[in-house]
Design a protein around this motif. Structure first.
Motif, PDB file in Angstrom:
ATOM      1  N   ASN A 288       1.045  -0.739   0.133  1.00 39.52           N
ATOM      2  CA  ASN A 288       0.351  -0.541   0.145  1.00 39.52           C
ATOM      3  C   ASN A 288       1.120   1.584   0.030  1.00 39.52           C
ATOM      4  O   ASN A 288       1.927   1.683   0.864  1.00 39.52           O
ATOM      5  N   THR A 289       0.882   2.265  -0.993  1.00 37.67           N
ATOM      6  CA  THR A 289       1.933   3.318  -0.930  1.00 37.67           C
ATOM      7  C   THR A 289       0.875   4.591  -0.658  1.00 37.67           C
ATOM      8  O   THR A 289       1.809   5.766   0.088  1.00 37.67           O
ATOM      9  N   ASP A 290      -0.189   4.032   0.451  1.00 42.02           N
ATOM     10  CA  ASP A 290      -0.616   4.983   1.401  1.00 42.02           C
ATOM     11  C   ASP A 290      -0.220   5.301   2.440  1.00 42.02           C
ATOM     12  O   ASP A 290      -0.115   6.125   3.983  1.00 42.02           O
ATOM     13  N   THR A 291       0.541   3.975   3.073  1.00 41.38           N
ATOM     14  CA  THR A 291       0.778   3.640   4.277  1.00 41.38           C
ATOM     15  C   THR A 291       2.151   4.496   4.435  1.00 41.38           C
ATOM     16  O   THR A 291       3.164   4.171   3.800  1.00 41.38           O
ATOM     17  N   PRO A 292       2.242   5.056   5.545  1.00 44.68           N
ATOM     18  CA  PRO A 292       3.747   5.705   5.769  1.00 44.68           C
ATOM     19  C   PRO A 292       4.662   5.013   5.635  1.00 44.68           C
ATOM     20  O   PRO A 292       5.904   5.696   5.316  1.00 44.68           O
ATOM     21  N   VAL A 293       4.744   4.309   6.564  1.00 44.61           N
ATOM     22  CA  VAL A 293       5.717   2.180   6.179  1.00 44.61           C
ATOM     23  C   VAL A 293       5.713   1.580   5.803  1.00 44.61           C
ATOM     24  O   VAL A 293       5.056   0.892   5.957  1.00 44.61           O
ATOM     25  N   TYR A 294       6.535   1.809   4.783  1.00 42.99           N
ATOM     26  CA  TYR A 294       6.869   0.450   3.374  1.00 42.99           C
ATOM     27  C   TYR A 294       7.430  -0.942   3.330  1.00 42.99           C
ATOM     28  O   TYR A 294       7.110  -2.121   2.724  1.00 42.99           O
ATOM     29  N   CYS A 295       7.705  -0.449   4.502  1.00 46.98           N
ATOM     30  CA  CYS A 295       8.299  -1.863   5.349  1.00 46.98           C
ATOM     31  C   CYS A 295       9.209  -1.725   7.017  1.00 46.98           C
ATOM     32  O   CYS A 295       9.292  -0.990   6.856  1.00 46.98           O
ATOM     33  N   SER A 296       8.556  -3.165   7.056  1.00 49.13           N
ATOM     34  CA  SER A 296       9.578  -2.909   8.615  1.00 49.13           C
ATOM     35  C   SER A 296      10.103  -4.931   8.912  1.00 49.13           C
ATOM     36  O   SER A 296       9.926  -4.873   8.426  1.00 49.13           O
ATOM     37  N   GLY A 297      11.594  -4.277   9.576  1.00 53.74           N
ATOM     38  CA  GLY A 297      11.984  -5.473   9.913  1.00 53.74           C
ATOM     39  C   GLY A 297      12.540  -5.362  11.051  1.00 53.74           C
ATOM     40  O   GLY A 297      12.360  -4.643  12.259  1.00 53.74           O
ATOM     41  N   GLU A 298      13.182  -5.988  11.963  1.00 43.11           N
ATOM     42  CA  GLU A 298      14.185  -5.838  13.112  1.00 43.11           C
ATOM     43  C   GLU A 298      15.594  -6.530  13.024  1.00 43.11           C
ATOM     44  O   GLU A 298      15.731  -7.390  11.895  1.00 43.11           O
ATOM     45  N   THR A 299      16.609  -6.145  13.741  1.00 44.47           N
ATOM     46  CA  THR A 299      17.652  -6.480  13.280  1.00 44.47           C
ATOM     47  C   THR A 299      18.222  -7.649  13.990  1.00 44.47           C
ATOM     48  O   THR A 299      17.329  -8.119  14.738  1.00 44.47           O
ATOM     49  N   ALA A 300      19.551  -8.624  13.753  1.00 43.69           N
ATOM     50  CA  ALA A 300      19.339  -9.221  14.350  1.00 43.69           C
ATOM     51  C   ALA A 300      19.672  -9.522  16.070  1.00 43.69           C
ATOM     52  O   ALA A 300      19.155 -10.583  16.982  1.00 43.69           O
ATOM     53  N   THR A 301      19.804  -8.448  16.382  1.00 44.32           N
ATOM     54  CA  THR A 301      20.084  -7.811  17.850  1.00 44.32           C
ATOM     55  C   THR A 301      18.278  -7.354  18.914  1.00 44.32           C
ATOM     56  O   THR A 301      17.903  -7.104  19.790  1.00 44.32           O
ATOM     57  N   GLY A 302      17.338  -7.784  17.340  1.00 44.83           N
ATOM     58  CA  GLY A 302      15.983  -6.705  17.958  1.00 44.83           C
ATOM     59  C   GLY A 302      15.654  -5.570  17.308  1.00 44.83           C
ATOM     60  O   GLY A 302      14.504  -5.477  18.398  1.00 44.83           O
ATOM     61  N   LEU A 303      16.785  -4.883  17.226  1.00 41.13           N
ATOM     62  CA  LEU A 303      16.128  -3.649  16.945  1.00 41.13           C
ATOM     63  C   LEU A 303      15.218  -3.149  15.639  1.00 41.13           C
ATOM     64  O   LEU A 303      15.439  -3.204  14.463  1.00 41.13           O
ATOM     65  N   PRO A 304      14.558  -2.716  16.124  1.00 42.31           N
ATOM     66  CA  PRO A 304      13.119  -2.206  14.757  1.00 42.31           C
ATOM     67  C   PRO A 304      13.752  -1.156  13.730  1.00 42.31           C
ATOM     68  O   PRO A 304      14.512  -0.272  14.032  1.00 42.31           O
ATOM     69  N   VAL A 305      13.026  -1.407  12.640  1.00 44.88           N
ATOM     70  CA  VAL A 305      13.959  -1.006  11.343  1.00 44.88           C
ATOM     71  C   VAL A 305      12.693  -0.752  10.202  1.00 44.88           C
ATOM     72  O   VAL A 305      11.454  -1.254  10.208  1.00 44.88           O
ATOM     73  N   SER A 306      12.046   0.518  10.219  1.00 43.19           N
ATOM     74  CA  SER A 306      11.204   0.650   9.705  1.00 43.19           C
ATOM     75  C   SER A 306      11.850   1.652   7.775  1.00 43.19           C
ATOM     76  O   SER A 306      12.547   2.560   8.409  1.00 43.19           O
TER      77      SER A 306
END
Length: 442
Positions: A177-195
């Motif tokens: 969805n191009t209307d969603t501000p966050v178009y991709c998300s995940g976590e690093t190996a240490t659990g730090l959130p990435v957006s």
């Protein structure tokens, strides 16, 4: 509170000294190739010019670099030895490690807020962020229980996928969805959130350290020339004798941009103004002033002295700006004097300072000696020495590359003297702004 602030600085510097004085593995490099024809983009540009007349250089750059279907950044992986240019994080891991040190130093200087958002604009392959996060892991005892998150502003689908592989491995989650501000998300190996975001304004508010490394130089610029009739804007038109080629022309009369963007006291005969960069730095300044934090901008640039700097790069060589549009990167040196003026009085500005001075203030020499001492492979040692020279040699990136930062005014407040009948004490000494002053690890 005074003891806590002082002890935090001491713990940070001691931990940092231990980190820099121990060995480390040299990051391996990888590259990807992506090629394609750009004839369709040229047809698109000529059709637009035939319909509406010559276009501004800014509009030309915007189409060539970020056209949703044919843009250079949208379709290519342009970084690394097999791309069109190499950035400092791709040259040496030391660069990113020292930027990580700078971020933690500024976080401590701001009083160790409970929240730390690291926001990178145009994060390339994710190498810089990866090196920074490695420093965060090594200095986890300093960061403590602060909530740390990584926010990446990236318009290139190709690069965002590479960044996800570098930072989150297979943990990334992509949103269609191009209307969603966050178009991709995940976590690093240490659990730090990435957006991932497409625009800076979509990044959540809060205490943030913003990084823009070789980002502003790729933003579109308007070009102007001084003539006997006043300032005229440089435009891109179709060559009258070669309809498949483009050429630069001067606007016959003042344009809205030439009337609004050129300063009345301008003395140069040729000026490049990055209006988008001005808007962006205003957004950064407003966020720093309202929510705290800092913005570090590192780029090729000058302090309002250069004139014609627009150029193209293809295969690590200069390429004519108008030739085969979409096949080469386009870049113009950043005018830091313009950015300082656009930032306004709501924040404090430092720099520009040459990369050589910044990295030496950050302790690159000490870190380099440690890596060499712990490296037994001859080819790797040679790579380290060559990368150090490329980063610091005045004839290469050492003087051409500059660092510039925006800070909250409270960051630079001088210590106050508190007096009483029988007591005189000082508030804790302010931690120097690393990089712009020499940071001592002892």
């Amino acid at each position: 509170e005074t003891f806590g602030f002082r002890s935090g600085i001491i713990i940070f510097l001691k931990s940092l000294r231990k980190t820099l004085l121990k060995g480390g593995k040299v990051r391996s490099h990888s590259s990807d190739e992506s090629r394609g024809s750009r004839s369709s983009l040229l047809r698109h540009l000529t059709s637009k010019i035939q319909a509406t007349g010559p276009i501004t250089v800014a509009e030309y750059m915007r189409e060539v670099l970020t056209n949703p279907l044919m843009g250079y950044y949208v379709r290519n992986d342009m970084l690394g030895p097999d791309g069109d240019f190499i950035t400092s994080p791709e040259i040496s891991q030391i660069f990113g490690e020292l930027i990580g040190v700078w971020i933690i130093s500024e976080w401590i200087g701001a009083g160790r807020p409970k929240q730390l958002q690291l926001v990178e604009l145009g994060p390339g392959k994710g190498s810089l962020a990866a090196d920074i996060l490695r420093v965060f892991t090594q200095l986890h005892s300093v960061i403590g229980d602060a909530s740390v998150s990584l926010h990446l502003v990236e318009v290139s689908p190709v690069l965002s996928r590479i960044q996800a592989q570098e930072l989150t491995r297979t943990c990334s989650h992509e949103v269609d969805n191009t209307d969603t501000p966050v178009y991709c998300s995940g976590e690093t190996a240490t659990g730090l959130p990435v957006s991932w975001y497409r625009r800076l304004e979509d990044v959540p508010a809060g205490f943030s350290i913003f990084l823009a490394h070789e980002f502003f130089d790729a933003l579109p610029v308007h070009k102007f020339e001084r003539t006997q009739k006043g300032w005229r804007e440089v435009l891109v038109d179709i060559h009258p004798e070669k309809p498949e080629q483009l050429r630069f022309v001067l606007a016959p009369s003042p344009t809205l941009a030439s009337s609004a963007l050129v300063q009345a006291d301008e003395r140069r005969s040729h000026v490049e103004v990055c209006a988008e960069g001005g808007v962006l730095v205003q957004q950064l300044a407003r966020r720093v002033a309202e929510h705290g934090g800092a913005a570090l901008i590192a780029d090729y640039g000058h302090d309002g002295t250069k004139t014609d700097t627009l150029r193209g790069f293809k295969g690590h060589r200069q390429h004519h700006v108008l030739a085969d549009p979409g096949s080469a990167d386009l870049t113009a040196d950043v005018d830091f004097r313009y950015l300082r003026r656009m930032a306004g009085g709501g924040v404090a500005c430092m720099g520009p300072l040459a990369q050589r001075a910044f990295l030496k203030n950050m302790g690159i020499d000490a870190r380099m000696q440690v890596l060499l001492r712990n490296c037994t492979d001859a080819s790797t040692r040679k790579q380290l020495i060559n990368s150090y020279a490329l980063l610091t040699d005045p004839a290469q990136m050492g003087e051409r590359f500059n660092f510039f930062c925006l800070l909250h005014h409270g960051r630079l407040v001088q210590p106050q003297v508190l007096t009483g009948l029988k007591l005189e004490k000082r508030s804790p000494a302010q931690l120097p702004v690393a990089g712009f002053t020499e940071l001592s690890y002892s």
